[in-house]
Motif scaffolding. Structure first.
Motif, PDB file in Angstrom:
ATOM      1  N   PHE A  61       6.216   2.434   5.060  1.00  0.00           N
ATOM      2  CA  PHE A  61       6.159   2.549   3.593  1.00  0.00           C
ATOM      3  C   PHE A  61       7.535   2.438   2.952  1.00  0.00           C
ATOM      4  N   HIS A 120       9.140  -3.825   0.193  1.00  0.00           N
ATOM      5  CA  HIS A 120       8.059  -4.807   0.295  1.00  0.00           C
ATOM      6  C   HIS A 120       7.396  -5.000  -1.068  1.00  0.00           C
ATOM      7  N   GLU A 149      -0.684  -2.355  -6.615  1.00  0.00           N
ATOM      8  CA  GLU A 149      -0.851  -1.209  -5.702  1.00  0.00           C
ATOM      9  C   GLU A 149      -1.195   0.007  -6.564  1.00  0.00           C
ATOM     10  N   ARG A 180      -2.358   3.927  -6.703  1.00  0.00           N
ATOM     11  CA  ARG A 180      -2.430   5.144  -5.895  1.00  0.00           C
ATOM     12  C   ARG A 180      -2.670   6.348  -6.807  1.00  0.00           C
ATOM     13  N   ILE A 215      -2.718  10.354  -6.681  1.00  0.00           N
ATOM     14  CA  ILE A 215      -2.204  11.396  -5.785  1.00  0.00           C
ATOM     15  C   ILE A 215      -3.115  12.633  -5.858  1.00  0.00           C
ATOM     16  N   PHE A 273       8.129   6.553  -5.502  1.00  0.00           N
ATOM     17  CA  PHE A 273       8.100   5.100  -5.377  1.00  0.00           C
ATOM     18  C   PHE A 273       9.442   4.607  -5.897  1.00  0.00           C
ATOM     19  N   ARG A 325      -6.420   5.193  -2.610  1.00  0.00           N
ATOM     20  CA  ARG A 325      -5.957   3.829  -2.876  1.00  0.00           C
ATOM     21  C   ARG A 325      -7.120   3.089  -3.535  1.00  0.00           C
TER      22      ARG A 325
HETATM   23  C1  LIG Z   1       1.378   7.386  -2.027  1.00  0.00           C
HETATM   24  S1  LIG Z   1       0.377   6.530  -0.960  1.00  0.00           S
HETATM   25  C2  LIG Z   1       1.329   6.093   0.432  1.00  0.00           C
HETATM   26  C3  LIG Z   1       2.169   4.897   0.245  1.00  0.00           C
HETATM   27  C4  LIG Z   1       1.389   3.627   0.173  1.00  0.00           C
HETATM   28  O1  LIG Z   1       0.188   3.602   0.308  1.00  0.00           O
HETATM   29  C5  LIG Z   1       2.071   2.402  -0.056  1.00  0.00           C
HETATM   30  O2  LIG Z   1       1.345   1.351  -0.122  1.00  0.00           O
HETATM   31  C6  LIG Z   1       3.419   2.268  -0.245  1.00  0.00           C
HETATM   32  O3  LIG Z   1       3.920   1.102  -0.593  1.00  0.00           O
END
Ligand SMILES: CSCCC(=O)/C(O)=C/O
Length: 412
Positions: A326, A330, A336, A338, A340, A347, A388
């Protein structure tokens, strides 16, 4: 001159100390001869202090056991010729440095031994609990800060550290002593008692809720996971110029940022999120939040799964393997998203030769846009549980700068 028989006019104050000590003993705050209590005399114009003795069972004190001293510690009454509490030097420092203080309670409640091993730094902090309002001058959405000092062999050795805390933390009516207990005071005996009860309650709640995942320690502050007070919080974002980023990453302190001595990082206002194209919603942290269903409809998320990392429970290699993956810079060809559910982290998004560290915590539903360079790291709690969300079938395909050098300039 020392009196041999208790004076009538001081008996109500003495009786109060006896009653308080008995009830604190019943609460488990002063078992095994630990703990103590002192009040100022309530007689008009008197600066005398009353103190419980040492060597007498805490629940069995009588008025003749209570010792009266003047403001320079000369004994005024000590009917049973007892030794004043070993905490006298500490009580004196608190009276001296907190002029409005009229009563002090020293509790050996076991909750403080546990708490000072969860909060290993110099402060216990909590926010968004109703009982914070019981501490003079605090609202329930404010951060309550109580200093913590390390224990010493004797009370005399503790006295100067307690005095320093009273001066440095004028808003705190208490000092915690690691592996030992708490000194807590107030402008009257009842105010000191309320403070002691509220802080004992808050410590108990924070410990239990953190242990069961119902509260989270974020930036050193214990907060309940539920929504009250937090719905208006925006994610914190720090700007980290690329030159300050060490090869191993940004790194972080308890507060979430790598503070290079003399160069504290800058907080960004949230407009930076717009520039980065990062969007977020604040939810409750519950999986059954109605707002989550609304977001799924609004943004057309048809699929989801749960990712869970726990540095305390997972095998070391497995946790570190995920963290390495992680934390490698990238991007993805899809957004993306997420949400929590517990724990938290950061991030880091790269944009115009700088990194932006975005803190995520329970309830944050964050969307990192497609093609934005980023990486993720857990905070010092070393755990995160996140939902996710995907528009199509779940996938996690990270494109790294090593794999895809020709895409390196996208979105920068
Ligand atoms: C906070 S979720 C874990 C990190 C993750 O899923 C991800 O894709 C990081 O780039």
């Amino acid at each position: 001159m020392q009196r041999r028989r208790s004076s009538i006019e001081n008996e109500p104050d003495k009786q109060r100390i006896c009653d308080l000590m008995e009830s604190f003993h019943n609460l488990g705050w002063c078992s095994g001869s630990g703990g103590g209590c002192s009040t100022r005399s309530s007689l008009t114009g008197s600066r005398n202090i009353l103190v419980a003795p040492s060597g007498v069972q805490k629940e069995m004190m009588s008025v003749d056991d209570i010792i009266i001293l003047d403001s320079t510690s000369n004994v005024i009454e000590n009917c049973n010729d007892l030794k004043p509490s070993a905490c006298l030097s500490i009580f004196n420092e608190i009276y001296l440095n907190s002029p409005s203080c009229s009563a002090i309670i020293h509790s050996h409640s076991s909750v403080f031994v546990k708490l000072t091993n969860l909060f290993l730094g110099a402060e216990f902090k909590c926010q968004y609990f109703e009982m914070i309002k019981g501490v003079n001058g605090h609202e329930n959405d404010e951060v309550l800060v109580i200093p913590i000092i390390d224990n010493t062999r004797t009370e005399e050795e503790l006295a100067s550290s307690v005095a320093a805390c009273v001066k440095i933390y004028p808003r705190s009516p208490a000092v915690l002593v690691r592996n030992h207990g708490i000194y807590v005071w107030g402008k009257s005996w009842s105010n000191a008692k309320v403070h002691a009860e509220c802080i004992d309650y808050l410590a108990t709640v924070c410990l239990d809720m953190e242990r069961t995942g119902l509260a989270t320690i974020e930036g050193g502050v214990c907060k309940p996971n539920s929504e009250f007070g937090r719905k208006n919080e925006k994610p914190r974002v720090w700007r980290v110029p690329e030159v300050m980023v060490e090869p191993g990453g940004i790194g972080y302190t308890e507060d979430g940022v790598n503070v290079i001595p003399g160069r504290p990082l800058k907080f960004e206002d949230e407009s930076i999120l717009e520039k980065l194209g990062v969007t977020y919603d604040r939810l409750s942290g519950r999986e059954d939040d109605q707002k989550l269903d609304d977001i799924k409809v609004r943004d057309e998320y048809k699929n989801f799964d749960i990712v869970e990392l726990d540095g305390g429970k997972m095998e070391k290699d497995k946790y570190e393997g995920f963290m390495t993956k992680f934390f490698e810079t990238h991007y993805h060809e899809d957004d993306e998203v997420r949400y929590i559910l517990s724990g938290g982290g950061y991030f880091d998004c790269r944009y115009e030769s700088a990194w932006y560290r975005i803190q995520v915590k329970v309830g944050d539903c964050i969307c990192i846009p497609e093609f934005l360079w980023h990486r993720f790291v857990c905070d010092t709690g070393r755990k995160v549980r996140a939902m996710r969300l995907f528009k199509d079938a779940p996938k996690w395909e990270a494109l790294t700068d090593v794999d895809q050098p020709e895409r390196k300039e996208r979105k920068e």
